[in-house]
Design a protein around this motif. Structure first.
Motif, PDB file in Angstrom:
ATOM      1  N   SER A 610      18.342  27.719  47.010  1.00 64.07           N
ATOM      2  CA  SER A 610      18.338  28.433  48.290  1.00 64.07           C
ATOM      3  C   SER A 610      19.194  29.681  48.156  1.00 64.07           C
ATOM      4  O   SER A 610      20.306  29.639  47.606  1.00 64.07           O
ATOM      5  N   PHE A 611      18.666  30.858  48.668  1.00 69.65           N
ATOM      6  CA  PHE A 611      19.351  32.137  48.542  1.00 69.65           C
ATOM      7  C   PHE A 611      19.781  32.629  49.922  1.00 69.65           C
ATOM      8  O   PHE A 611      19.017  32.555  50.886  1.00 69.65           O
ATOM      9  N   THR A 612      21.032  33.140  50.007  1.00 72.60           N
ATOM     10  CA  THR A 612      21.580  33.670  51.248  1.00 72.60           C
ATOM     11  C   THR A 612      21.823  35.172  51.063  1.00 72.60           C
ATOM     12  O   THR A 612      22.602  35.588  50.180  1.00 72.60           O
ATOM     13  N   ASN A 621      13.861  43.950  52.190  1.00 71.27           N
ATOM     14  CA  ASN A 621      14.419  43.128  51.114  1.00 71.27           C
ATOM     15  C   ASN A 621      13.295  42.706  50.182  1.00 71.27           C
ATOM     16  O   ASN A 621      12.254  42.203  50.635  1.00 71.27           O
ATOM     17  N   ILE A 622      13.487  42.911  48.912  1.00 67.15           N
ATOM     18  CA  ILE A 622      12.485  42.513  47.912  1.00 67.15           C
ATOM     19  C   ILE A 622      13.192  41.661  46.863  1.00 67.15           C
ATOM     20  O   ILE A 622      14.151  42.122  46.217  1.00 67.15           O
ATOM     21  N   TRP A 623      12.712  40.363  46.731  1.00 66.93           N
ATOM     22  CA  TRP A 623      13.300  39.431  45.766  1.00 66.93           C
ATOM     23  C   TRP A 623      12.389  39.340  44.544  1.00 66.93           C
ATOM     24  O   TRP A 623      11.169  39.319  44.655  1.00 66.93           O
ATOM     25  N   ASP A 624      13.017  39.262  43.357  1.00 67.95           N
ATOM     26  CA  ASP A 624      12.281  39.008  42.103  1.00 67.95           C
ATOM     27  C   ASP A 624      12.970  37.853  41.397  1.00 67.95           C
ATOM     28  O   ASP A 624      14.140  37.961  41.016  1.00 67.95           O
ATOM     29  N   PHE A 625      12.201  36.712  41.241  1.00 70.70           N
ATOM     30  CA  PHE A 625      12.779  35.507  40.647  1.00 70.70           C
ATOM     31  C   PHE A 625      12.393  35.438  39.167  1.00 70.70           C
ATOM     32  O   PHE A 625      11.466  34.707  38.783  1.00 70.70           O
ATOM     33  N   SER A 626      13.055  36.269  38.366  1.00 72.34           N
ATOM     34  CA  SER A 626      12.895  36.275  36.898  1.00 72.34           C
ATOM     35  C   SER A 626      11.437  36.420  36.496  1.00 72.34           C
ATOM     36  O   SER A 626      11.002  35.870  35.490  1.00 72.34           O
ATOM     37  N   GLY A 627      10.664  37.193  37.302  1.00 73.11           N
ATOM     38  CA  GLY A 627       9.263  37.407  36.990  1.00 73.11           C
ATOM     39  C   GLY A 627       8.363  36.238  37.300  1.00 73.11           C
ATOM     40  O   GLY A 627       7.147  36.300  37.036  1.00 73.11           O
ATOM     41  N   LEU A 628       8.931  35.163  37.880  1.00 76.97           N
ATOM     42  CA  LEU A 628       8.127  33.966  38.184  1.00 76.97           C
ATOM     43  C   LEU A 628       7.564  34.011  39.598  1.00 76.97           C
ATOM     44  O   LEU A 628       6.718  33.185  39.959  1.00 76.97           O
ATOM     45  N   GLY A 629       8.023  34.925  40.382  1.00 71.83           N
ATOM     46  CA  GLY A 629       7.562  35.028  41.755  1.00 71.83           C
ATOM     47  C   GLY A 629       8.437  35.975  42.533  1.00 71.83           C
ATOM     48  O   GLY A 629       9.423  36.522  41.999  1.00 71.83           O
ATOM     49  N   VAL A 650      17.735  36.712  38.794  1.00 72.80           N
ATOM     50  CA  VAL A 650      17.194  36.917  40.141  1.00 72.80           C
ATOM     51  C   VAL A 650      17.727  38.257  40.639  1.00 72.80           C
ATOM     52  O   VAL A 650      18.951  38.489  40.634  1.00 72.80           O
ATOM     53  N   THR A 651      16.803  39.178  41.015  1.00 74.61           N
ATOM     54  CA  THR A 651      17.174  40.524  41.457  1.00 74.61           C
ATOM     55  C   THR A 651      16.778  40.699  42.920  1.00 74.61           C
ATOM     56  O   THR A 651      15.641  40.395  43.316  1.00 74.61           O
ATOM     57  N   LEU A 652      17.741  41.229  43.727  1.00 78.12           N
ATOM     58  CA  LEU A 652      17.488  41.572  45.127  1.00 78.12           C
ATOM     59  C   LEU A 652      17.576  43.082  45.273  1.00 78.12           C
ATOM     60  O   LEU A 652      18.609  43.687  44.953  1.00 78.12           O
ATOM     61  N   VAL A 661      18.218  53.102  48.364  1.00 84.05           N
ATOM     62  CA  VAL A 661      17.985  51.828  47.706  1.00 84.05           C
ATOM     63  C   VAL A 661      19.215  51.383  46.938  1.00 84.05           C
ATOM     64  O   VAL A 661      19.993  52.203  46.455  1.00 84.05           O
ATOM     65  N   ASP A 662      19.378  50.012  46.863  1.00 79.39           N
ATOM     66  CA  ASP A 662      20.410  49.415  46.014  1.00 79.39           C
ATOM     67  C   ASP A 662      19.869  48.075  45.539  1.00 79.39           C
ATOM     68  O   ASP A 662      18.992  47.471  46.189  1.00 79.39           O
ATOM     69  N   SER A 663      20.351  47.589  44.444  1.00 73.54           N
ATOM     70  CA  SER A 663      19.901  46.303  43.923  1.00 73.54           C
ATOM     71  C   SER A 663      21.058  45.602  43.243  1.00 73.54           C
ATOM     72  O   SER A 663      22.041  46.233  42.830  1.00 73.54           O
ATOM     73  N   THR A 664      20.910  44.261  43.141  1.00 68.76           N
ATOM     74  CA  THR A 664      21.897  43.452  42.429  1.00 68.76           C
ATOM     75  C   THR A 664      21.162  42.314  41.738  1.00 68.76           C
ATOM     76  O   THR A 664      20.107  41.860  42.198  1.00 68.76           O
ATOM     77  N   THR A 665      21.697  41.869  40.622  1.00 66.66           N
ATOM     78  CA  THR A 665      21.080  40.811  39.820  1.00 66.66           C
ATOM     79  C   THR A 665      22.117  39.748  39.512  1.00 66.66           C
ATOM     80  O   THR A 665      23.263  40.086  39.152  1.00 66.66           O
ATOM     81  N   GLN A 666      21.720  38.473  39.631  1.00 64.44           N
ATOM     82  CA  GLN A 666      22.587  37.359  39.253  1.00 64.44           C
ATOM     83  C   GLN A 666      21.808  36.402  38.359  1.00 64.44           C
ATOM     84  O   GLN A 666      20.567  36.331  38.419  1.00 64.44           O
TER      85      GLN A 666
END
Length: 767
Positions: A610-612, A621-629, A650-652, A661-666
Motif C-alpha cells: 500500500s502506497f501513501t 499523480n503518475i505511479w510506475d511500479f518497476s514497469g509492471l504496472g 517504484v517512481t511517483l 514536474v517533480d518525481s521520486t523513486t524508492q
C-alpha cells in the motif's frame, strides 16, 4: 763570370773529389745547368727550371730547398746539387730468385700445426704470408704485384741476424740503403729491427705497424769512407716470439751521385722619379716639367731631349729616361689648364617662410658652376647652400662666391624677400552622439581669422558657417567634413584645417524573449531587435547583475520569482543607451514528490504493498511500479509478482497546476521466507520407500553454511553431512542400527538475515 766564396770552393772541391772516385758510376748522369752569369734590372726575376732533367735527381739548393724550380729576385751567387741514385748492387734484393744470395741465422720453415712457419726463428720465400702460416694475413709484395718476399716468424733471441749480404763498394762514396717491411699479423708485439753495415748500426731501430699488410720503408745514407766492401745485415732485437712476425722486400743498396752548377746574378739601378705627375694651372700661365735623374738620357713625347721642358696647354706629356740603354723607365705627366670661375649675375627672389629651407643653389642659372659657397650678411658661410628662412622676414642679401685653386674668386649677390605664412591650425577629428550641438571653433588651434565651409553641403539650419556651430540632433551616422581657411600674402598660399565630425546614433532599444514564464530551472533565450547604424556593444543584466555581452543571451533562472531584464547598447564605442523591462520573466513553483509504503517487511508469498502519497502541489499523480504496472490514483495499492524475491523500483511523478514536474523513486524490497521440514520417522527396510532420513530444506537456506548430525541415546554421533541433499540411511560403521529413537541437530545460515539457526529434535527408526 761566376764568383764563389771560400765555403763554396770548399764544397765544390769535396764534390769534385767524390765525383772523381765514382765517376764511372755517375758519368751517365746529366749535370744541372743554371745558365750564364747575368745582370737584371730592379723588379725583374729569374726562374730556374730543372724539372725536365733525366733520371729524376733530387735537388739541394744553397738555401736548403729541394724543388726542381726556383725564382730569385735579388743579386747573389746561387748553386744547386743534383743527387742521383745509382743501380742497386744488392743481389736478389726482391727475392725473385728465391732463397739465394744472402745469409741468415734463421732456418727455412719445415712445417707444423700452423703451416710452414709454425716455429719462431724460421722463414720462407713466398708471395703471401697467408701461404706459409694459417694466422698470417694475405699480402701482396710492396709494389702490389704477385712477387716474392721474405716472410719471417720472429725469434725470441735478441740480436739474431735475419738477412745479411756482402757487396763491393767504392771508397769515399755515399750509398743509399733502403728496404720495405710490413707486419704479417694484427699484433701490438711488432718486429723491432736494427740495420748494420760492417757491424756498425745505421739509423734508429725500426718498428713495423701494428696492422698487417701495411708496408713501411727504412731509408738511410751510408758513406763508405776507406771501405772497399760492405756487409749489410738486418737484425731482430725482439726477446719474445709471440707476434714479432714480419715480411721484408726490395732490399736496395745503391751509390749516390752528385752533380752541381753555380750562377752569379747582379742588378742595375732603374731611374727614380720623386716629383708629382699631375698638375693644375690657370689659363695663361706656364709650367716646367722635370724628368729628374741627372746624367741619364731623356726622350720627351714632344721630341725634346733636355731634363726639363716648358708647357702652357693641357695634355699628357711623357718622357723615357735611360741609364745608357740598359735599364730604362717611362714617366707620364698629366697637365690641366683651368678657365677662371664665373659666379653668374646678381638676382632677386621671393619666398614664403613656410619653405623652411631654401636651396640657394636653385637661384643660380643652370649654366653656372654650383661648386661655390654661399655667405650671409655677416660673411658666415651657409652649409651646403641650405638656408633656414622659417624665422626670417623682409629683405635679406646673400652672396655666392665661386673659387678655384688655380684662378681668382668670382662673386654674385641675391636679395631675398621673405613673406610670413598664416596657419589655419592642425586638422582634427572628433566623435559625438547625435544629440545637442557643438562649436567647431573649439577645435581650432590658432587665432588667425578664417572662414568655415561645410564640404557635405549642410544647410544653415544644421551648420552656421559664420559661427561654426553644428546641430547634432537628427543627424544620421556618418563623417561630416568641414574646412577652415586662412589667407596669407603671396607667394605664401592659403592654409586649410580640415575638421571631421564623426556622428554616431543613440540606439532605440528593443528586445524579445522566447518565454516569459515557466518552471524552475527555466532557460530563456533573449534576442536584440534594435535597429541602429554603427558597431554595437551589448551588456545584458538580470536584476541589475551583468550576465551577457552578445546580441543574444541565454539565461538559466533557478529561483521562483519574477525578474527585471535590462539591455545596454553602446554604439561605436561612444553612445550608450539602456532599457529595462520590469518583471519580464517569472519562474513558477515546482511540486514536491514524496510517498510512503507499507508493510515494512514484504514477503514473496504475500507481495501486496500500500502506497501513501505525501507530495505537495501535486495536481496530477503518475505511479510506475518497476514497469509492471501503473496508476493515476493518489494512494494506490499494488500486488507484485507472487513468489519472486527482488528489489523493485517504484517512481511517483507529480505535476503542479502550472505544469511543473517533480518525481521520486524508492526501492521496494520483497524477500522469501525461510521454509524447511524435518520428518519424525523413517523405515530403512530396503523397499525404496522412506529409506533415508533427512531434513527437507526449501528456500532461504545458504547451502554453504549447512550441517546435519544424528546421535544415538548415549550421545554417540552416528551420522554427519554438510549437503542437505544427503540424508542418513540408518547405518553406522557399515551395519544397520537397531530400531528406536535417535536425536538430530541442524545448523544453517538464513540467507536474508545471515542469521545462524540451530534446530534439534528426535526421529524414530522403524524396520
Amino acid at each position: 763570370m761566376k764568383f764563389m766564396t771560400f765555403n763554396q770552393f770548399t764544397i765544390i772541391g769535396i764534390l769534385l773529389l767524390i765525383s772523381s772516385s765514382i765517376s764511372a758510376q755517375c758519368a751517365q748522369n746529366t749535370p744541372p745547368n743554371l745558365g750564364n752569369d747575368t745582370i737584371l734590372c730592379p723588379g725583374n726575376t729569374l726562374q730556374f727550371d730543372l724539372s725536365g732533367m733525366p733520371n729524376n735527381p733530387v735537388f739541394l739548393w744553397d738555401d736548403g730547398t729541394n724543388l726542381a724550380t726556383r725564382t730569385i729576385s735579388t743579386p747573389g751567387i746561387y748553386y744547386v746539387d743534383a743527387k742521383y741514385i745509382g743501380t742497386s748492387i744488392v743481389n736478389n734484393g726482391d727475392f725473385s730468385q728465391g732463397n739465394t744470395g744472402f745469409s741468415t741465422n734463421y732456418t727455412v720453415g719445415t712445417g707444423g700445426s700452423w703451416g710452414q712457419l709454425s716455429s719462431p726463428g724460421t722463414y720462407a720465400i713466398n708471395t703471401s704470408p697467408s701461404n706459409v702460416h694459417n694466422n698470417f694475413t694475405f699480402c701482396s709484395d710492396h709494389t702490389g704485384n704477385n712477387g716474392n718476399m721474405m716472410i719471417v716468424n720472429g725469434a725470441s733471441t735478441p740480436g739474431t741476424d735475419v738477412w745479411c749480404q756482402t757487396v763491393n763498394v767504392t771508397p769515399n762514396t755515399d750509398y743509399e740503403f733502403s728496404t720495405w717491411i710490413t707486419n704479417v699479423i694484427n699484433s701490438t708485439n711488432v718486429a723491432n729491427l736494427q740495420f748494420k753495415i760492417n757491424g756498425t748500426v745505421i739509423g734508429n731501430p725500426f718498428l713495423t705497424s701494428t696492422v698487417g699488410c701495411v708496408w713501411d720503408q727504412f731509408f738511410s745514407i751510408w758513406n763508405s769512407g776507406t771501405a772497399t766492401s760492405a756487409t749489410i745485415c738486418v737484425t731482430n732485437l725482439n726477446n719474445s716470439g709471440g707476434g714479432n712476425d714480419f715480411a721484408i722486400d726490395d732490399i736496395s743498396f745503391a751509390p749516390v751521385c752528385i752533380q752541381s752548377d753555380t750562377i752569379e746574378v747582379e742588378y742595375n739601378n732603374n731611374p727614380v722619379f720623386t716629383l708629382p705627375t699631375s698638375y693644375d694651372e690657370c689659363d695663361g700661365s706656364t709650367l716646367t716639367l722635370d724628368a729628374e735623374n741627372v746624367g741619364f738620357d731623356y726622350e720627351w713625347s714632344s721630341n725634346e731631349t733636355t731634363q726639363t721642358i716648358q708647357v702652357n696647354t693641357s695634355g699628357t706629356y711623357s718622357v723615357t729616361v735611360s741609364d745608357g740603354g740598359y735599364c730604362d723607365a717611362n714617366q707620364e705627366f698629366n697637365v690641366t689648364f683651368h678657365s677662371p670661375p664665373n659666379a653668374g649675375a646678381d638676382g632677386v627672389a621671393d619666398f614664403c617662410d613656410t619653405d623652411l629651407n631654401v636651396d640657394l643653389f636653385s637661384l643660380l642659372d643652370p649654366s653656372i658652376d654650383a661648386s661655390g659657397t654661399w655667405y650671409d650678411q655677416l660673411g658666415n658661410p651657409i652649409t651646403s647652400g641650405q638656408l633656414d628662412i622659417s624665422n626670417l622676414a623682409g629683405f635679406n642679401q646673400y652672396d655666392y662666391v665661386l673659387t678655384s685653386p688655380f684662378c681668382p674668386d668670382d662673386t654674385s649677390s641675391f636679395d631675398l624677400d621673405i613673406k610670413t605664412f598664416l596657419s589655419a591650425g592642425t586638422d582634427f577629428t572628433e566623435q559625438f552622439c547625435n544629440d545637442g550641438t557643438v562649436d567647431l571653433n573649439t577645435f581650432i588651434s590658432v587665432t588667425n581669422p578664417g572662414t568655415w565651409t561645410s564640404i557635405d553641403g549642410l544647410g544653415g539650419n544644421i551648420f552656421n558657417p559664420n559661427t561654426g556651430v553644428l546641430t547634432l540632433d537628427g543627424l544620421t551616422k556618418g563623417d561630416y567634413t568641414f574646412e577652415y581657411v586662412v589667407y596669407s600674402d603671396a607667394p605664401c598660399t592659403s592654409d586649410t584645417a580640415v575638421g571631421i565630425i564623426q556622428v554616431s546614433e543613440l540606439a532605440q532599444i528593443q528586445f524579445i524573449s522566447d518565454l516569459t514564464e515557466g518552471c524552475s530551472p527555466l532557460t530563456v533565450n533573449f534576442s536584440d531587435m534594435t535597429i541602429v547604424n554603427g558597431s554595437k556593444n551589448y551588456t545584458w543584466y538580470v536584476d541589475g547583475v551583468q550576465v551577457g555581452t552578445d546580441s543574444t543571451m541565454t539565461y538559466l533562472f533557478d529561483d521562483v520569482r519574477c525578474y527585471d531584464i535590462t539591455l545596454s547598447i553602446e554604439t561605436d564605442n561612444l553612445c550608450l543607451k539602456t532599457y529595462t523591462e520590469s518583471q519580464m520573466i517569472c519562474v513558477n513553483p515546482d511540486p514536491i514528490a514524496d510517498f510512503k509504503f507499507s508493510p515494512a517487511s514484504i514477503f514473496s508469498d504475500n507481495p501486496v504493498v500500500s502506497f501513501t502519497n505525501e507530495s505537495q502541489l501535486n495536481a496530477n499523480n503518475i505511479w510506475d511500479f518497476s514497469g509492471l504496472g501503473g496508476s493515476n490514483e493518489i494512494n494506490p495499492d499494488f500486488t507484485f509478482p507472487f513468489g519472486e524475491e527482488g528489489d523493485y523500483e517504484v517512481t511517483l511523478t507529480v505535476y503542479s497546476p502550472k505544469g511543473c514536474v517533480d518525481s521520486t523513486t524508492q526501492i521496494i524490497p520483497i524477500r522469501d521466507q525461510t521454509i524447511y521440514y524435518v520428518p519424525n520417522a523413517f523405515t530403512p527396510d530396503g523397499d525404496n520407500i522412506n529409506n533415508v532420513f533427512k531434513p527437507v530444506m526449501t528456500v532461504g537456506i545458504d547451502p554453504q553454511m549447512y550441517k546435519f548430525e544424528v546421535f544415538n541415546r548415549w550421545g554417540e554421533k552416528v551420522f554427519e553431512s554438510n549437503d542437505y541433499e544427503v540424508g542418513w540411511d540408518g547405518t553406522y560403521g557399515g551395519q544397520l542400527v537397531k530400531d528406536g529413537m535417535y536425536n538430530w541437530k541442524i545448523t544453517f545460515t538464513e540467507l536474508k538475515t545471515e542469521l545462524v539457526i540451530t534446530q534439534m529434535g528426535t526421529v524414530t527408526l522403524l524396520k
